[in-house]
Design a protein around this motif. Structure first.
Motif, PDB file in Angstrom:
ATOM      1  N   LYS A  60       4.057   4.031  -1.849  1.00 54.59           N
ATOM      2  CA  LYS A  60       3.214   3.342  -0.990  1.00 54.59           C
ATOM      3  C   LYS A  60       1.790   4.102  -0.880  1.00 54.59           C
ATOM      4  O   LYS A  60       1.639   5.325  -1.618  1.00 54.59           O
ATOM      5  N   GLN A  61       0.830   3.461  -0.573  1.00 58.17           N
ATOM      6  CA  GLN A  61      -0.543   4.060  -0.489  1.00 58.17           C
ATOM      7  C   GLN A  61      -1.004   3.957   0.971  1.00 58.17           C
ATOM      8  O   GLN A  61      -0.582   3.043   1.670  1.00 58.17           O
ATOM      9  N   PHE A  62      -1.712   5.066   1.300  1.00 63.85           N
ATOM     10  CA  PHE A  62      -2.477   5.126   2.766  1.00 63.85           C
ATOM     11  C   PHE A  62      -3.761   5.322   2.535  1.00 63.85           C
ATOM     12  O   PHE A  62      -4.309   6.380   1.834  1.00 63.85           O
ATOM     13  N   THR A  63      -4.356   4.781   3.634  1.00 67.18           N
ATOM     14  CA  THR A  63      -5.816   5.143   3.733  1.00 67.18           C
ATOM     15  C   THR A  63      -6.270   5.088   5.398  1.00 67.18           C
ATOM     16  O   THR A  63      -5.456   4.435   5.982  1.00 67.18           O
ATOM     17  N   THR A  64      -7.040   6.187   5.911  1.00 63.49           N
ATOM     18  CA  THR A  64      -7.220   6.225   7.108  1.00 63.49           C
ATOM     19  C   THR A  64      -8.910   6.141   7.381  1.00 63.49           C
ATOM     20  O   THR A  64      -9.561   6.108   6.599  1.00 63.49           O
ATOM     21  N   ARG A  65      -9.169   6.629   8.557  1.00 57.14           N
ATOM     22  CA  ARG A  65     -10.442   6.198   9.375  1.00 57.14           C
ATOM     23  C   ARG A  65     -11.544   6.777   8.466  1.00 57.14           C
ATOM     24  O   ARG A  65     -12.434   6.169   8.230  1.00 57.14           O
ATOM     25  N   GLY A  91     -11.657   8.136   5.406  1.00 56.51           N
ATOM     26  CA  GLY A  91     -11.770   7.961   4.020  1.00 56.51           C
ATOM     27  C   GLY A  91     -10.365   8.939   3.522  1.00 56.51           C
ATOM     28  O   GLY A  91     -10.276   8.850   2.174  1.00 56.51           O
ATOM     29  N   HIS A  92      -9.789   9.589   4.048  1.00 55.37           N
ATOM     30  CA  HIS A  92      -8.684  10.484   3.828  1.00 55.37           C
ATOM     31  C   HIS A  92      -7.653   9.628   3.083  1.00 55.37           C
ATOM     32  O   HIS A  92      -7.426   8.464   3.908  1.00 55.37           O
ATOM     33  N   GLY A  93      -6.903   9.795   2.274  1.00 60.29           N
ATOM     34  CA  GLY A  93      -5.695   8.907   1.702  1.00 60.29           C
ATOM     35  C   GLY A  93      -4.885   9.538   0.757  1.00 60.29           C
ATOM     36  O   GLY A  93      -5.163  10.518   0.073  1.00 60.29           O
ATOM     37  N   PHE A  94      -3.870   8.940   0.507  1.00 58.68           N
ATOM     38  CA  PHE A  94      -2.912   9.399  -0.491  1.00 58.68           C
ATOM     39  C   PHE A  94      -1.839   8.468  -1.092  1.00 58.68           C
ATOM     40  O   PHE A  94      -1.565   7.302  -0.448  1.00 58.68           O
ATOM     41  N   GLY A  95      -1.309   8.566  -2.058  1.00 52.53           N
ATOM     42  CA  GLY A  95      -0.429   7.802  -2.598  1.00 52.53           C
ATOM     43  C   GLY A  95       0.819   8.651  -2.800  1.00 52.53           C
ATOM     44  O   GLY A  95       1.094   9.866  -2.961  1.00 52.53           O
ATOM     45  N   VAL A  96       2.052   7.830  -2.318  1.00 53.95           N
ATOM     46  CA  VAL A  96       3.292   8.813  -2.606  1.00 53.95           C
ATOM     47  C   VAL A  96       4.466   7.923  -3.355  1.00 53.95           C
ATOM     48  O   VAL A  96       4.430   6.908  -3.418  1.00 53.95           O
ATOM     49  N   PHE A 124       2.988   2.077  -4.654  1.00 54.49           N
ATOM     50  CA  PHE A 124       2.186   3.602  -4.904  1.00 54.49           C
ATOM     51  C   PHE A 124       1.296   3.091  -5.894  1.00 54.49           C
ATOM     52  O   PHE A 124       0.140   3.969  -6.353  1.00 54.49           O
ATOM     53  N   ILE A 125       1.434   2.143  -7.016  1.00 56.44           N
ATOM     54  CA  ILE A 125       0.408   1.743  -7.819  1.00 56.44           C
ATOM     55  C   ILE A 125      -0.418   0.696  -7.238  1.00 56.44           C
ATOM     56  O   ILE A 125       0.142  -0.515  -7.156  1.00 56.44           O
ATOM     57  N   GLY A 126      -1.458   1.111  -6.730  1.00 55.78           N
ATOM     58  CA  GLY A 126      -2.532   0.235  -6.122  1.00 55.78           C
ATOM     59  C   GLY A 126      -3.907   0.934  -6.004  1.00 55.78           C
ATOM     60  O   GLY A 126      -3.952   1.987  -6.499  1.00 55.78           O
ATOM     61  N   GLU A 127      -4.868   0.243  -5.264  1.00 51.43           N
ATOM     62  CA  GLU A 127      -5.974   1.000  -4.956  1.00 51.43           C
ATOM     63  C   GLU A 127      -6.539   0.965  -3.443  1.00 51.43           C
ATOM     64  O   GLU A 127      -7.725   1.018  -3.518  1.00 51.43           O
ATOM     65  N   THR A 128      -5.385   0.574  -2.787  1.00 55.62           N
ATOM     66  CA  THR A 128      -5.714   0.653  -1.318  1.00 55.62           C
ATOM     67  C   THR A 128      -6.593   1.922  -0.886  1.00 55.62           C
ATOM     68  O   THR A 128      -7.554   2.058  -0.131  1.00 55.62           O
ATOM     69  N   SER A 129      -5.816   3.168  -1.663  1.00 55.75           N
ATOM     70  CA  SER A 129      -6.835   4.478  -0.961  1.00 55.75           C
ATOM     71  C   SER A 129      -8.002   4.335  -1.619  1.00 55.75           C
ATOM     72  O   SER A 129      -9.134   5.227  -0.905  1.00 55.75           O
TER      73      SER A 129
END
Length: 452
Positions: free
Chosen positions: A239-244, A246-251, A403-408
């Motif tokens: 998955k990918q994660f983004t937060t308030r 601008g911090h983010g990551f893919g796992v 995990f391959i995406g550009e959400t973050s």
């Protein structure tokens, strides 16, 4: 004149190519991004005793970080208040004072001015209390030290926000936490600071292509990504994660140790820690603990958990950075495992690392290809996975389905634009309740329960 609305188009997930080249924009970034955000300095374990210090950077400002008599840690600007010379030239050490080698002004470990040579004989007329080294806000999160220039900025814990909950996966883990092995290795890379920051925040797309040859040689779980094979089960792999802020990551799921060459002991360590993490933090974060992370804490602090490299991209103008690299380890690891992890991190993402070299070429050309005035009239895109993301039942922030995406990416540039446009932190706080409105598919995970 920079049109900030044209610079980043949140709706179309596009950015102007000026973001990698424009000198005026860079000066605005120094003022409104680096001048207001929390920036990584060092880890507490690297300054364990009174008088221990490291010199660090906050954008282009030189900083001294020093352990105090009361065991607290202070940070101050590394520039003499007499004529501006550096007062500390060493990268690390132990000191009882910092003495300018130009005229001998001496500053205590707390940054206070304590002595001026010939002060009485030459009638210096200096109020020492007003001439200490300028202090920098410094706070710790799980032993990781960050500094901030802005008195109105939120606390470090507030700045991390929901991302802190995610970081706790490995910063707390089974209970004893993580630390860094230093000193950091340092190198110069001719690229804009945002190129590696965005790459680490969520670019798994490049892994199978840029690193194809290396993955095939190294083997392991990620070898199957080589060449970006279309038959890979992308929606099941992470998955990918983004937060308030601008911090983010893919796992990548179940791949924490996948890039380590000598990994048997590391695999055993992860297997032993997993049930403890589940008991301590719950199953959702235990699942992340055994994943390989590529992550950026906005704006310029990146890490790979699993590969265990920890980096800061210090800007040196719009077209060059200084890369500082530490090795990330768990405190529970024994000495032999720590050495293996450090060796593996140097092999992959050290200054001359196999994968570091792959990335470096792309990061430089992404920057310098945009030096042309006509080229810079165009845009660059981050639309992969658009609308395949939303609030998740188990995790905070916005979570992308693959995990391959550009959400973050989208989350990184959403906050980047917000920082550039906001006059102060009060204007930023006003958007706390609506920050994720640009991610419109609010029911994605409700409608795709099997994907969660």
């Amino acid at each position: 004149m920079i049109d900030l609305d044209e610079l980043v188009n949140n709706d179309g997930s596009e950015q102007s190519r000026e973001i990698f080249w424009n000198q005026d924009l860079y000066q605005l970034e120094i003022e409104r991004v680096f001048g207001r955000c929390w920036l990584f300095l060092t880890h507490e374990s690297l300054v364990p005793n009174y008088g221990d210090f490291v010199t660090s950077r906050m954008a282009e400002d030189e900083i001294i970080v020093c352990r105090q008599k009361d065991d607290s840690i202070r940070a101050f600007i590394n520039s003499c208040t007499h004529r501006g010379n550096q007062v500390c030239h060493a990268e690390s050490g132990n000191a009882r004072a910092f003495i300018c080698n130009y005229h001998g002004w001496a500053f205590g470990t707390d940054g206070a001015l304590v002595d001026i040579p010939l002060e009485q004989r030459c009638h210096a007329q200096v109020n020492k209390e007003d001439c200490g080294l300028p202090q920098v806000r410094v706070e710790s999160y799980r032993g990781f030290l960050y500094g901030c220039f802005d008195a109105d900025a939120p606390s470090l814990e507030e700045y991390l926000g929901e991302f802190g909950w995610l970081l706790d996966t490995w910063m707390i883990g089974a209970g004893n936490g993580a630390e860094l092995l230093g000193p950091p290795s340092k190198s110069i890379l001719d690229c804009n600071w945002k190129v590696p920051a965005e790459n680490f925040v969520g670019d798994a797309y490049h892994v199978g292509w840029t690193h194809a040859a290396a993955l095939e040689v190294m083997g392991g779980e990620l070898a199957g990504l080589a060449g970006n094979r279309a038959d890979m089960p992308f929606d099941d792999m992470g998955k990918q994660f983004t937060t308030r802020h601008g911090h983010g990551f893919g796992v990548i799921n179940n791949a924490a140790t996948s890039i380590q060459v000598d990994r048997a002991d590391y695999d055993k360590f992860i297997a032993e820690q997993l049930p403890k993490v589940a008991e301590n933090l719950g199953e959702a974060r235990a699942n992340l603990f055994n994943g390989h992370w590529n992550s950026t804490l906005f704006p310029n602090n990146s890490f790979l958990y699993g590969t265990n490299t920890f980096k800061v991209w210090h800007p040196r103008g719009p077209h060059q950075i200084e890369v500082w690299t530490w090795t990330l380890v768990h405190k529970d690891m024994d000495l032999d495992l720590r050495k293996k992890i450090q060796k593996g991190a140097a092999f992959s993402f050290g200054t001359a690392g196999t994968l570091e070299a792959d990335d470096g070429e792309n990061m430089m050309t992404c920057t310098y290809s945009n030096r042309g005035s006509v080229t810079r009239r165009g845009t660059i895109r981050s639309t992969m996975g658009l609308n395949h993301e939303g609030p998740h039942p188990d995790y905070p922030g916005i979570v992308g389905a693959s995990f391959i995406g550009e959400t973050s990416y989208r989350g990184f540039y959403r906050f980047y634009k917000e920082m550039l446009k906001a006059e102060n932190w009060y204007a930023i706080r006003d958007k706390d309740d609506s920050w994720d409105s640009t991610f419109e598919n609010r029911d994605f995970w409700k409608n795709h329960p099997t994907a969660s």
